[in-house]
Design a protein around this motif. Structure first.
Motif, PDB file in Angstrom:
ATOM      1  N   ASP A   1      -0.542   6.723  -8.115  1.00 42.93           N
ATOM      2  CA  ASP A   1       0.982   7.131  -8.064  1.00 42.93           C
ATOM      3  C   ASP A   1       2.033   6.429  -8.660  1.00 42.93           C
ATOM      4  O   ASP A   1       3.352   6.290  -8.987  1.00 42.93           O
ATOM      5  N   GLU A   2       1.375   5.193  -9.109  1.00 46.00           N
ATOM      6  CA  GLU A   2       2.194   3.298 -10.052  1.00 46.00           C
ATOM      7  C   GLU A   2       1.446   4.052 -11.586  1.00 46.00           C
ATOM      8  O   GLU A   2       0.108   4.293 -12.190  1.00 46.00           O
ATOM      9  N   SER A   3       2.851   4.345 -12.440  1.00 42.28           N
ATOM     10  CA  SER A   3       2.504   4.823 -13.676  1.00 42.28           C
ATOM     11  C   SER A   3       1.408   4.237 -14.504  1.00 42.28           C
ATOM     12  O   SER A   3       1.098   3.644 -15.245  1.00 42.28           O
TER      13      SER A   3
ATOM     14  N   VAL B   1       6.754  -4.309  -5.283  1.00 43.46           N
ATOM     15  CA  VAL B   1       6.114  -2.689  -4.884  1.00 43.46           C
ATOM     16  C   VAL B   1       6.777  -2.945  -3.313  1.00 43.46           C
ATOM     17  O   VAL B   1       7.681  -1.935  -3.281  1.00 43.46           O
TER      18      VAL B   1
ATOM     19  N   LYS C   1      10.220  -2.833  -4.557  1.00 40.13           N
ATOM     20  CA  LYS C   1      10.968  -1.204  -4.852  1.00 40.13           C
ATOM     21  C   LYS C   1      11.365  -0.316  -3.863  1.00 40.13           C
ATOM     22  O   LYS C   1      12.528   0.483  -3.916  1.00 40.13           O
ATOM     23  N   GLN C   2      10.539   0.183  -2.753  1.00 37.13           N
ATOM     24  CA  GLN C   2      11.283   0.605  -2.097  1.00 37.13           C
ATOM     25  C   GLN C   2      12.254   0.699  -0.914  1.00 37.13           C
ATOM     26  O   GLN C   2      12.069   1.716   0.088  1.00 37.13           O
TER      27      GLN C   2
ATOM     28  N   ARG D   1      -1.253   3.789 -13.184  1.00 38.70           N
ATOM     29  CA  ARG D   1      -2.512   4.407 -14.194  1.00 38.70           C
ATOM     30  C   ARG D   1      -2.836   4.460 -15.153  1.00 38.70           C
ATOM     31  O   ARG D   1      -4.090   4.938 -15.717  1.00 38.70           O
TER      32      ARG D   1
ATOM     33  N   SER E   1       0.966  -1.354  -0.100  1.00 36.96           N
ATOM     34  CA  SER E   1       0.313   0.026  -0.097  1.00 36.96           C
ATOM     35  C   SER E   1       0.537   1.035   0.028  1.00 36.96           C
ATOM     36  O   SER E   1      -0.066   2.840  -0.243  1.00 36.96           O
ATOM     37  N   LEU E   2       1.952   0.713   0.027  1.00 33.73           N
ATOM     38  CA  LEU E   2       2.713   2.388  -0.031  1.00 33.73           C
ATOM     39  C   LEU E   2       2.641   3.266  -1.688  1.00 33.73           C
ATOM     40  O   LEU E   2       3.154   4.262  -1.368  1.00 33.73           O
ATOM     41  N   ILE E   3       2.394   2.855  -2.272  1.00 31.03           N
ATOM     42  CA  ILE E   3       2.313   3.274  -3.642  1.00 31.03           C
ATOM     43  C   ILE E   3       0.697   3.146  -3.942  1.00 31.03           C
ATOM     44  O   ILE E   3       0.124   1.736  -4.465  1.00 31.03           O
TER      45      ILE E   3
ATOM     46  N   LYS F   1      -7.646   6.370  -8.006  1.00 29.70           N
ATOM     47  CA  LYS F   1      -6.245   7.088  -8.220  1.00 29.70           C
ATOM     48  C   LYS F   1      -5.642   6.358  -6.154  1.00 29.70           C
ATOM     49  O   LYS F   1      -4.864   6.129  -5.754  1.00 29.70           O
ATOM     50  N   SER F   2      -7.071   6.282  -5.459  1.00 29.68           N
ATOM     51  CA  SER F   2      -6.483   6.111  -3.575  1.00 29.68           C
ATOM     52  C   SER F   2      -6.195   4.991  -3.633  1.00 29.68           C
ATOM     53  O   SER F   2      -5.707   4.750  -2.610  1.00 29.68           O
TER      54      SER F   2
END
Length: 465
Positions: free
Chosen positions: A302-304, A401, A404-405, A307, A296-298, A323-324
């Motif tokens: 916010d992830e291209s 995800v 990636k963080q 989106r 849930s960090l992204i 988006k949220s």
């Protein structure tokens, strides 16, 4: 009907003992939304019109496909926004247009298509749980690791695989051992294998394909003579067309069983895949769909990639609506047979109505169907509840995800993700299924070593038989 969706994960302080903090529930309700929830009423949740093309002209549908095949859109065409959607969306079966006359009515019995696909190894058992996966063009090691890790996890249900035509000899031996030929009475681990006859175009990794011979009709020359049909859909990537096979395979199973839809290449089993999905604990499993979140960090907006998939398929309005949301991964879904059958039909239909040109857009369809509540509005009511599992909080640990963080080079053991060579959930328990393990070199090497061990064990088994 109003749809209620929890805007936050249920916390332990807000939930009964039967609902934990790792799950989010999507349940249709006729009442007003409770305090603290987001309501999605018919106007907001139905901006995309789900025309039932089985009642429209199929010549128009084919023309619509042709005009969209090479074009990228940021909004839906006007003919799909002109009607109001009620709470009885019909997701048609993926049968080709030859099943119907131009007015949508069923054609004569002689021209109604039936499924032509047959396994080359193994046989379906209608009363057993099943795992479906499609992977074409992978090395022998990928298939052996996928199946052998399931066998080592003491899974005894059906394993249904779709592979490319022209199976390597070593893999044929493996399939024969674990399934037996389709005509054989020997079935060690209930493997069911299909060759998928693809006609693909484009460079490796960017192919778009047709799949011919999935359906057949009587050619009117005798009851025993049939004609295989060409693919009536536009070229699409394998990640899209796999849902057509998933739908077909569900028809071989009874309504009482559970079915997993999983990626193949980057999935590894550490425990039994139905851990946390006990039939006795969920008497609604028949019409329940379980989906699995990325970290849930992204959020989605916010992830291209995610989106862009939503925008290309459904337009900027739906990007704003979703988006949220936490990103849902389309590579792992499970539910009762009726729920998975409906989900597969809906995923095929999303391709039919959006013709999304972006690679990987099946994940956009997946996030749209769940996030918009569309699956809960189906006329046949085969999905009455959707359970969304937090990353690291359910059967599948979807890791891209999260990985990636992490700081570059950070050890996964010190991060609490690994215990030795075992991936852990957030509570320290073993993750039954790990997905996207190849996004971090340390984890990739661990799974690679496991695969190599399984390959060596297979070679010893082969020599002894």
């Amino acid at each position: 009907m109003t749809l209620q969706m929890s805007s936050l994960y249920f916390s332990s302080s807000r939930c009964s003992s039967t609902i934990d903090s790792n799950t989010q529930y999507y349940i249709p309700s006729a009442s007003a939304p409770a305090s603290g929830t987001n309501s999605v009423d018919d106007d907001a949740a139905t901006a995309l019109v789900e025309n039932n093309f089985r009642g429209d002209s199929f010549s128009s549908l084919r023309a619509l496909h042709a005009t969209r095949q090479s074009s990228s859109r940021t909004s839906l065409p006007s003919e799909e926004q002109s009607d109001t959607v009620n709470n009885d969306i019909v997701y048609p079966t993926p049968y080709p247009p030859t099943a119907h006359d131009d007015d949508g009515s069923r054609s004569s019995a002689a021209t109604i298509p039936t499924l032509a696909i047959r396994p080359i190894y193994g046989q379906h058992r209608p009363d057993q749980d099943a795992i479906f996966a499609i992977g074409t063009g992978f090395g022998v090691d990928v298939y052996i690791r996928f199946v052998s890790s399931l066998v080592e996890a003491n899974y005894t249900g059906d394993i249904v695989l779709g592979v490319g035509v022209g199976i390597a000899p070593e893999l044929r031996d493996y399939f024969d051992y674990h399934a037996g030929a389709a005509s054989s009475s020997v079935h060690r681990h209930r493997l069911v294998v299909y060759e998928i006859p693809l006609s693909c175009y484009g460079p490796r990794g960017q192919e778009v394909c047709h799949v011919n011979g999935m359906f057949q009709i009587d050619n009117n020359k005798g009851a025993a003579t049939t004609l295989l049909l060409d693919d009536s859909r536009s070229l699409r990537e394998i990640a899209q067309l796999r849902y057509e096979y998933y739908w077909a395979w569900t028809t071989f199973y009874s309504e009482s069983i559970r079915i997993w839809l999983l990626d193949c290449r980057d999935v590894h089993f550490q425990r039994h895949p139905f851990t946390f999905l006990d039939k006795q604990q969920d008497d609604e499993m028949r019409t329940t769909l379980h989906v699995y979140e990325e970290n849930s960090l992204i959020p989605l907006g916010d992830e291209s990639y995610n989106r862009d998939w939503i925008e290309a398929a459904y337009g900027k309005t739906w990007v704003a609506k979703l988006k949220s949301n936490v990103i849902l991964c389309s590579g792992s879904t499970v539910g009762g047979q009726p729920a998975v059958n409906l989900y597969a039909r809906a995923m095929v239909y999303q391709w039919d109505v959006t013709m999304c040109p972006l690679r990987g857009c099946d994940q956009g369809h997946h996030n749209f169907l769940v996030g918009s509540g569309r699956l809960l509005l189906s006329k046949d009511r085969n999905i009455t509840k959707i359970v969304s599992h937090r990353q690291g909080g359910g059967t599948v640990n979807t890791m891209a995800v999260l990985l990636k963080q992490l700081q570059p080079g950070k050890n996964l053991t010190s991060a609490g993700i690994l215990n030795g060579t075992t991936v852990l959930n957030n509570d320290g328990s073993v993750s039954p299924i790990i997905h996207q393990f190849d996004r971090h070199n340390q984890l990739k090497q661990i799974v690679k070593a496991e695969g190599e061990r399984m390959m060596e064990e297979w070679k010893r088994t082969k020599q002894s038989t």
